[in-house]
Motif scaffolding. Structure first.
Motif, short mmCIF file in Angstrom:
data_model
loop_
_atom_site.label_atom_id
_atom_site.label_comp_id
_atom_site.label_asym_id
_atom_site.label_seq_id
_atom_site.Cartn_x
_atom_site.Cartn_y
_atom_site.Cartn_z
N GLU A 31 0.94 -1.06 -0.04
CA GLU A 31 0.25 -0.07 -0.12
C GLU A 31 0.86 0.99 -0.11
O GLU A 31 1.88 1.35 0.62
CB GLU A 31 -0.85 -0.01 1.40
CG GLU A 31 -1.99 0.98 0.93
CD GLU A 31 -3.27 0.73 2.23
OE1 GLU A 31 -2.75 -0.32 3.14
OE2 GLU A 31 -3.90 1.55 2.38
N ARG A 33 0.76 5.09 0.56
CA ARG A 33 -0.17 6.24 1.12
C ARG A 33 -0.35 7.55 0.07
O ARG A 33 -1.26 8.17 -0.05
CB ARG A 33 0.34 6.93 2.37
CG ARG A 33 0.17 6.03 3.51
CD ARG A 33 0.87 6.17 4.78
NE ARG A 33 1.07 4.84 5.59
CZ ARG A 33 0.20 4.49 6.33
NH1 ARG A 33 -0.80 5.24 6.85
NH2 ARG A 33 0.41 3.46 6.99
N LYS A 34 0.66 7.56 -0.57
CA LYS A 34 0.84 8.93 -1.69
C LYS A 34 -0.17 8.41 -2.94
O LYS A 34 -0.74 9.14 -3.12
CB LYS A 34 2.32 8.73 -2.31
CG LYS A 34 2.75 10.01 -2.26
CD LYS A 34 4.43 10.22 -2.92
CE LYS A 34 5.14 11.14 -2.05
NZ LYS A 34 6.49 11.28 -2.77
N VAL A 281 6.22 3.90 -5.91
CA VAL A 281 6.16 2.54 -5.41
C VAL A 281 7.40 1.81 -5.37
O VAL A 281 7.44 0.86 -4.51
CB VAL A 281 4.73 1.62 -5.86
CG1 VAL A 281 4.47 0.66 -4.96
CG2 VAL A 281 3.84 2.52 -6.57
#
Lengths: 328, 328
Positions: A31, A33-34, A281
C-alpha cells in the motif's frame, strides 16, 4: 470445443494454492499512502512483478505442469507465448525435469527470450504477422510427444492464476479490509478468470474489471456485445504481453457473467503508470503489467472512497525501454 | 558527550516496533531464486525501498517524533539530512502535526528535495563543502523552539531503525531460517546499530556487517582501528545517502563490540547492483541502498552455502540517474 464441464471451480484454485506452495512466491500486498492520497481511495497493490520469473504466469504454468509430471502424461512441454508465459513454463518445466520447447514471436523483448533460454528451454521463434504459433506448437507436440500448456485457455492454467486472487482477497480480509473492485491486466483472460472465480467465492460483492491497451480491448468489447470480439491489429502497442487477438473460450465463459465493465488505456497512460510505479512505489513494472494501475491513475476506474485491488502482473521490461520511459 | 546510559537497548526496539505499527510499512522478506543461484547461498532481501517515504528512515523518525509529540517537548522539528532522513522526518512531523524545517545540501537529488517539500516541510539548503549543517540546524532550533532529530546519533532514532532488524530476523525465524550474516548499507551507523542490537537479542550467532562506498568506508576502518576514523572526502560518490564523514558516537559505541568486518564497494559495483535489482528482483534501489547487495554480488561478503540478510535501505533514485544506469 471445450464443454462447460471443463470450467475450473474455486476448489481447483484451492488445490492449485496447495500445489504452488513453496514453489511460487506468495507476493505481498503493498500500500502506498501517496497513491491513496492521489486517487482519493485505498489501493492494495499485488506486485506479481516480484513473482518467480517476474510475472504471475509461473502460477498457472506450475499448476498445470506439476499435474502433468505427476500423471506421467507428457515427455516434454510445449508452449507459445509473447514472453511471460514462456518464462513461467520454462521455469516450471525445469523444476519438473521435463524438456520445454517455447514458441516465441521474433519481436519479443530480448530480456524475455534470454530469460526463457536461461531456464533451460529451447526457443523456436516465429513471425507474429505471417505464421501461426498454434500450428507450430501442434507440430512440435506431435513430433516430441509433448503436452501443450496454453497461455490462458486451460482449466489448470486458470486455476493456477486464480491463486493470485485468492491471496489478494485473503490478505485484505486479514487486514479487515473489504475490496470494492479488483483491476486486472488482461489479454486472453486467464488471470482475470481465475481472480473472478476467487472473488465470487471469497468476496461476492467485489467487482472484477479488465484493463487492456487501447486498440487491444477485445475483452471489454466482448463483455459489452456478449460474444468474443477480435482486435483489428495484432501488433503496435507498447504492451507486448497483452496482444492476444480475442478472449479465450474458457476464460470468456467464466468472465462474461462475472465481470464489471472493462477499461482501456493508451500507451502514454501506460508509460505514466510505469514511471509512477518507479518513482512512488519503487517497483519495476512492465507495460502489460501496468495497464490496471494506469486505469486507476487516470480515473477511468473511479477510486474515490473505494478500496481497489490492483494486480501489477509483471515486471519483465527491457532496460532500454525503461530508460526511455524514465527520460520522459 | 552522551554517556553509555543513553545507549538504546533491545527493549527500546520492541517499544519502537509498537510505536511504528500502523504507521510504517512492515516490509516483506523477499527471495530471488536467481540471486540465490548466482551467489550460491540463500539471500533474504529486506526491501526498505518499499517503506513509507522510500527508505528505512521513516522508522527512526516516527519513533523519535511520536515520542516528542506525546511529551509536548517541541513546537517544531528540525533535521539535517542528505535526503532520506529529511523525507522520513518531514512525513513523521506531518503525521504528528508539527512544523518541520529540513536543512538539506543544495546538491541533494531533486527528487529528495521535492518529496521533502511534498510532505509539508520547509527546506533550507546549504553548501555541503563550505557550511555546517549542524550549526544551521542549531540556530533554527533556538529561533523556532524546535527539537533537532539527528539522522543517526540518537537513541530513539537508533531504536526505530532497529525495528527493521527485528522484522528481518523474526520473519526469517518464522520461515525456520537461521541467518548467518546481515549486510547493512551504512553511513552514520544508525540502521546498523539498531540491527546489531536486534540481532544480539534474537539471533546472537548472526554477524552484522557494514557496507559502504569506497572512499567513504569510515565505519569499516573505525572497526579495525577501534576509534572513529574520518573520510578524506565529503563528496564524490554516487551514493549520496552515505556521505557521513565519521561514525556516530552512540552508533559506534553500539557497533564496535558487535559487528563483523565492514566492506567497501566501488561506484561501478553499485551501478551493477542497481541494474541487477532492476532486472532480477524488479525493485527500484538507490545507490546508497544498493551497497550491501553490491558487497554480496561481488563476493566481498562470501555467500557460498550461507544465509545472508541484505537490507535494500532505500529507493529514492532520480529518474535521470536510473535511466543512465540502465543504458549501461
Amino acid at each position: 470445443m471445450v464443454g462447460a464441464s471443463a470450467l475450473p471451480t474455486f476448489a481447483d484454485i484451492e488445490a492449485a494454492a496447495k500445489r504452488i506452495e513453496g514453489f511460487a512466491v506468495e507476493t505481498p500486498l503493498l500500500e502506498s499512502r501517496k497513491l491513496n492520497a492521489i486517487v482519493g481511495g485505498r489501493i492494495l497493490l499485488k506486485p506479481e512483478c516480484l513473482q518467480r520469473t517476474g510475472s504471475f504466469k509461473f502460477r498457472g504454468a506450475w499448476n498445470a505442469i506439476s499435474k502433468l509430471k505427476k500423471s506421467g502424461a507428457a515427455k516434454a512441454i510445449v508452449a507459445f507465448s509473447s514472453g511471460n508465459h514462456a518464462q513461467g513454463v520454462a521455469a516450471a518445466a525445469q523444476i519438473a525435469r521435463l524438456p520445454a520447447i517455447i514458441v516465441m514471436p521474433s519481436d519479443a523483448p530480448a530480456i524475455k527470450i534470454a530469460n526463457t533460454r536461461d531456464y533451460g528451454a529451447e526457443v523456436v521463434t516465429y513471425d507474429r504477422v505471417k505464421e501461426s504459433r498454434e500450428d507450430i506448437a501442434a507440430l512440435i507436440a506431435k513430433e516430441r510427444h509433448a503436452a501443450i500448456v496454453p497461455p490462458f485457455d486451460h482449466p489448470d492454467v486458470i486455476a493456477g492464476q486464480g491463486t493470485c486472487g485468492l491471496e489478494l482477497i485473503s490478505k485484505a480480509k486479514a487486514l479487515g479490509t473489504d475490496i470494492d473492485d479488483i483491476a486486472v491486466c488482461c489479454s486472453g483472460g486467464g488471470l482475470t478468470a481465475g481472480i473472478a472465480l476467487a472473488a465470487e467465492a471469497l468476496s461476492p460483492r467485489t467487482r472484477v474489471h479488465t484493463a487492456e491497451p487501447e486498440g487491444f480491448d477485445d475483452y471489454a468489447r466482448s463483455l459489452v456485445s456478449g460474444k468474443r470480439e477480435r482486435n483489428a491489429a495484432n501488433a503496435g502497442s507498447i504492451c507486448d504481453a497483452l496482444l492476444s487477438p480475442t478472449p479465450g473460450e474458457l476464460t470468456f465463459a467464466i468472465n462474461q457473467p462475472r465481470l464489471g465493465p472493462g477499461y482501456a488505456v493508451s500507451d502514454a497512460e501506460v508509460r505514466e503508470a510505469i514511471r509512477f510505479a518507479f518513482e512512488t512505489v519503487k517497483l519495476v513494472v512492465e507495460p502489460g503489467g501496468a495497464v490496471a494501475l494506469a486505469a486507476v491513475l487516470t480515473g477511468k476506474i473511479p477510486a474515490n472512497n473505494r478500496t481497489i485491488g490492483i494486480v501489477l502482473s509483471g515486471g519483465n521490461i527491457d532496460a532500454a525501454l525503461m530508460a526511455e520511459i524514465l527520460r520522459g
